[in-house]
Enzyme design. Structure first.
Site, PDB file in Angstrom:
ATOM      1  CB  SER A  96       2.149   2.619  -5.232  1.00  0.00           C
ATOM      2  OG  SER A  96       2.866   2.565  -6.438  1.00  0.00           O
ATOM      3  CB  SER A 119       3.081  -0.727  -7.317  1.00  0.00           C
ATOM      4  OG  SER A 119       3.328  -0.178  -6.038  1.00  0.00           O
ATOM      5  CE  LYS A 122       3.182  -2.495  -3.164  1.00  0.00           C
ATOM      6  NZ  LYS A 122       3.339  -1.037  -3.432  1.00  0.00           N
TER       7      LYS A 122
END
Lengths: 484, 477
Positions: A175, A151, A76
């Protein structure tokens, strides 16, 4: 190749069925061909990936390889990577290359994993749909008109679309688990402090936790084995021994006590989602588990508490992005105030600005007690609910998200409705507990996630409970059409 | 109207740790800009603070030295504001739960009375960097070497009633932090910075007047002058029909005045909240015991002991305990010479004068404590007279070796040979019959003339006691 588990890939690499370079090229080719549809990567680091793959092949040859050696992964874009841009999904950091690796990145590199690139995400991890990214929304591989969740939406979409073997994510209010649910993959958010936060760009420091997004619990266990552990550079990381998560996968679950909180099955939960979750729970009963109805009476307060605590911390955490030392700086500032105002107004998107303002407000003189302090008190009550529950049960189960993936653009003008997406996931962050999401039967062809919440540092049991379900079912093996 | 001044001080003292309070970067003074700042000090994304245990130890040592409560659990908080030399956009400090709670120190006023000044609290925090406004043609340079340097902020009660009391208190704190070795107290380098909260009120009124805060004063002399100026300004203002506004002011030493920096309305809302990156600081009995295990004798205790053990006056004891180094020096001289009073006179007299005159620090003194003790022993055993001893001291100061070497090389040995002194005196008596006559007719005062002549004749080396005795005997006849 892209459908193989980490255990299979590791075995093939050892047998030289193919090399890490071949495997890496295979994934890079898939990314080049398929990701334009999804936008799941912000940066593809082909050159450094191939260098790492060659090094992994050397290790494989010399017999120094571990289970992750040569396995292509993605990070990420919230984890700092030395030499590869770390944007955090923001224009603010569009030009930022960190001079250091995050601890999680460092540990996985030491284990021999090959980093294909950095995945798209909601800006500074603030969002539940991946629509707040400066780099544009990520599309759900199951239906490209829908969001992948957020997210960690880029990691979720990339794993679901088989663009990497496994990916890292972070989870502040859901997330990892919510995008895992919406993309039909397995995600685990460990206990707060289980993985180091060093080098992970902070959103809300007391809630942020790194975790794994994978196609199965077994794959997640391989990654978490390497990621977890105490780090002297992070004062909040836990100095608690790390068990072997892979070893624990095959334990039986007969007699497992599963708590179902009645608050997680009430109004707001899509009835079709409720039905497939109930089916999954029945499967657990078949596997020998015992179901206990429980109550988490303060859980309805978790969303409002979260939207005080997280913005408060983010308003301070994001103050360092001021255009002075790095990151976006406005053109021709007139004076210092102009430099601050325009750099931040241009560098941050609307959702980030909204949360900074909420956070500054709840911390300001005269409001602190009514908001921040009160929220902290309720946070303790929420944790106490779980404490009482875990006196009765081994794990808690329920839906990860109240609905399946919603259309892109659907909730962008309605932040509260967007925030309610995380109604089932937020409480575990507030309490610091570990949580997982695993795919169950889909609804209308769209994935649904079952959430499993464990007691502190009980990740081994979570992975074991998830693995036993995946051993008995096949939902986790389904691939979105066009990405098989 | 009669006015009373009310003063409280906030003192920022830089702690003498090896590295910064939340990072491993060094804190040495004077390095090239931005060479002593690591990723943590620069506030890069993703970095985290880790507390320097030495800083906590130092804070605990200070707390114990002012009889303060040490908080078993204290919290770091973030003080949020934007400034270019504040890399994170917040300063890590302590707010609601500081490590050191209420304590007190005693100051001695000019008239000798002792006054107790309360210390409200002392807390740990990080320093900011420096903004350099010159040399950048319309830009501001930022040096982050100082960012993250550990500070102990010591906050007093508003217990001081004059600029002199404020200075006495500040000097006391300065003395303590240097005694216990937690700070070098170097004021030129900014290791000891003072903020003064100053207000005035009519004598007899209980409520405090509105205060102004004078920021960042870095010398005791300026502190006294800045407060003096501010008190006069406030009184003039009120007597002229105005009101004092709560504000922050800066002292300009060149103009000897304070001027407004920002008013209360312009003040920041710092939005303090507990720093989620740091755990609460837990101080248990073990840590406490280790922190204070080698705490040295404190100035007040030392002063009392010097009075009791060495028979020194309060004044001398105070003077000789001003710094730990000086007190140690004195004690070595006193012990090695066996003459504490002489030692006190020599240290506070000749030695201090020589140090001041040449601007040499005590630790660089050419005359070591054992050398001075050697000189005192020679005075005591009669080898050298008290008067000539000063010459010996000068010889030692200028590199002439120890006392014995200087006495030898400069021929300063006292004449104690009775025969030699008698011969000299006989000659003087013979040469001054008129004065002898005067003496014998009862003019006792003329005796001094003979002493003077003898000493002159001997080049000051004749033993005065012997001279007296022989003169008396010879003049009687």
């Amino acid at each position: 190749m892209q459908n193989k588990s980490i255990a299979q890939l590791a075995a093939d690499l050892r047998l030289r069925t193919y090399s890490s370079v071949e495997l890496t090229k295979h994934y890079l080719e898939r990314i080049a061909r398929l990701d334009p549809r999804l936008n799941s990567f912000v940066t593809v680091a082909a050159d450094s990936a191939l260098v790492a793959a060659e090094r992994a092949d050397q290790m494989l040859k010399s017999g120094e390889a571990g289970p992750l050696t040569g396995i292509p992964i993605a990070h990420k874009d919230i984890f700092c990577t030395q030499g590869i841009k770390t944007s955090c999904g923001s224009r603010m950091l569009d030009n930022f290359v960190a001079p250091y690796d995050a601890t999680v990145v460092e540990k996985l590199a030491a284990a021999g994993a090959v980093v294909l690139g950095k995945t798209n995400m909601d800006e500074f991890a603030m969002g539940s749909s991946n629509e707040t990214s400066f780099y544009g929304p990520v599309k759900n591989p199951w239906d490209e008109t829908k969001v992948p969740g957020g997210s960690s939406g880029g990691s979720a979409a990339a794993v679901a679309a088989r663009l990497c073997a496994v990916a890292t994510g972070t989870d502040t209010g859901g997330s990892i688990r919510q995008p895992a649910a919406l993309c039909g993959i397995t995600g685990i958010k460990p206990t707060y402090g289980r993985c180091s936060r060093w080098g992970m760009i902070a959103f809300a420091s007391s809630l942020d936790q790194a975790g794994v997004m994978a196609r199965s619990a077994a794959d997640a266990a391989f990654l978490l084995d390497e990621m977890a552990g105490f780090d002297s550079r992070d004062s909040t990381s836990a100095n608690v021994p790390v068990p072997d998560y892979v070893d624990a996968l095959d334990d039986g679950i007969k007699g497992l006590k599963i708590g179902l909180p009645k608050e997680y099955f009430g109004d707001g939960l899509d009835s079709r989602v409720a039905a497939v979750i109930q089916d999954a729970i029945k499967e657990y009963e078949r596997l020998g588990a015992e179901i206990v109805e429980i109550s988490l009476p303060n859980s309805p307060l978790s969303v409002p508490v979260y939207y005080v605590v997280a913005p408060a911390e983010c308003s301070s955490n994001l103050a360092r992005f001021d255009g002075v030392r790095y990151g976006h700086r406005c053109e021709n500032p007139e004076d210092l105030e102009d430099l601050y105002k325009r750099s931040r107004a241009e560098g941050f998107g609307a959702e980030v600005q909204r949360r900074i303002m909420i956070g500054a407000y709840v911390l300001s003189a005269g409001y602190y007690d009514a908001y921040y302090l009160k929220a902290q008190k309720i946070r303790h009550l929420i944790a106490d609910d779980f404490k009482r529950a875990f006196e009765q049960v081994d794990v808690i189960m329920g839906p990860t998200s109240p609905t399946t993936a919603f259309p892109i653009g659907d909730k962008m003008d309605d932040p509260v409705s967007m925030y309610l997406n995380d109604i089932y996931t937020i409480a575990t962050n507030l309490a610091g507990l570990p949580g997982m999401s695993i795919p169950v039967a889909p609804v209308d062809g769209m994935p649904v996630g079952l959430q499993i919440i464990g007691n502190y540092f009980d990740e081994a049991r979570l992975l074991n409970v998830a693995h036993q379900f995946q051993h008995a079912t096949h939902w986790h093996q389904a691939a979105p059409a066009g990405f098989e | 109207m009669q006015w009373e001044t009310v003063i409280g001080l906030e003192i920022h003292t830089q702690l003498a740790t090896q590295s910064k309070i939340f990072s491993g970067a060094p804190i040495a003074f004077g390095a090239e800009p931005n060479t002593q700042a690591c990723a943590i000090d620069l506030g890069l994304p993703g970095v985290l603070p880790v507390l320097n245990e030495q800083a906590v130890t130092f804070a605990v040592r200070f707390g114990k030295s002012i009889e303060a409560e040490i908080a078993p659990r204290s919290i770091f908080a973030r003080k949020n504001y934007f400034y270019p030399d504040l890399p994170k956009g917040y300063q890590i400090s302590q707010y609601e739960l500081p490590v050191v709670g209420k304590g007190q120190v005693e100051i001695v006023l000019d008239d000798g009375t002792v006054k107790t000044i309360g210390v409200t609290r002392a807390h740990l925090e990080e320093d900011a960097g420096k903004s350099l406004h010159e040399d950048f043609q319309g830009f501001t340079g930022i040096d982050l070497n100082r960012a993250g340097t550990p500070l102990l902020e010591i906050v007093s009660e508003p217990d001081m009633r004059s600029p002199q009391e404020a200075v006495a208190y500040a000097k006391k704190i300065h003395q303590i932090v240097r005694y216990i070795g937690i700070s070098d107290g170097n004021m030129q380098e900014g290791s000891f910075r003072m903020d003064a909260n100053v207000s005035v009120r009519p004598v007899g009124q209980e409520a405090f007047g509105t205060r102004a805060e004078i920021k960042n004063v870095n010398s005791f002399r300026f502190l006294e002058k800045a407060i003096q100026f501010e008190v006069e300004r406030q009184i003039d203002l009120i007597e002229g029909g105005g009101t004092v506004v709560q504000e922050t002011r800066l002292y300009d030493a060149d103009k000897d005045e304070t001027r407004s920096m920002r008013t209360k309305e312009e003040a920041n809302d710092y939005r303090y909240f507990p720093d989620p990156d740091l755990l609460p600081v837990e101080i248990d009995a073990d840590f406490l015991a280790r922190a204070i295990a080698d705490l040295p004798e404190l100035p007040d205790a030392k002063r009392a002991r010097f009075q009791a053990d060495y028979g020194l006056s309060e004044y001398d004891a105070g003077l000789l305990t001003a710094s730990r180094e000086l007190a140690d020096y004195f004690e070595t001289v006193a012990r090695d010479s066996g003459e504490p009073k002489l030692a006190a006179n020599w240290v506070s007299g000749e030695l201090m004068a020589a140090l001041n005159k040449t601007e040499v620090e005590l630790d660089a003194s050419p005359v070591s404590a054992s050398m001075l003790a050697g000189l005192i022993r020679r005075i005591q055993d009669g080898t050298v007279s008290g008067k000539l001893a000063k010459q010996v001291f000068e010889g030692m100061w200028n590199g002439g070796g120890d006392a014995d070497q200087v006495i030898e090389s400069q021929g300063l040995k006292q004449i104690t040979d009775t025969g030699a002194i008698e011969a000299m005196i006989d000659a003087i008596i013979a040469a001054n019959p008129a004065q002898v006559e005067q003496y014998r007719s009862g003019k006792d005062k003329i005796f001094g003339f003979f002493v003077g002549q003898t000493m002159k004749q001997s080049g000051g080396k004749a033993n005065p006691a012997q001279v007296n005795e022989i003169l008396k005997r010879k003049l009687q006849r």
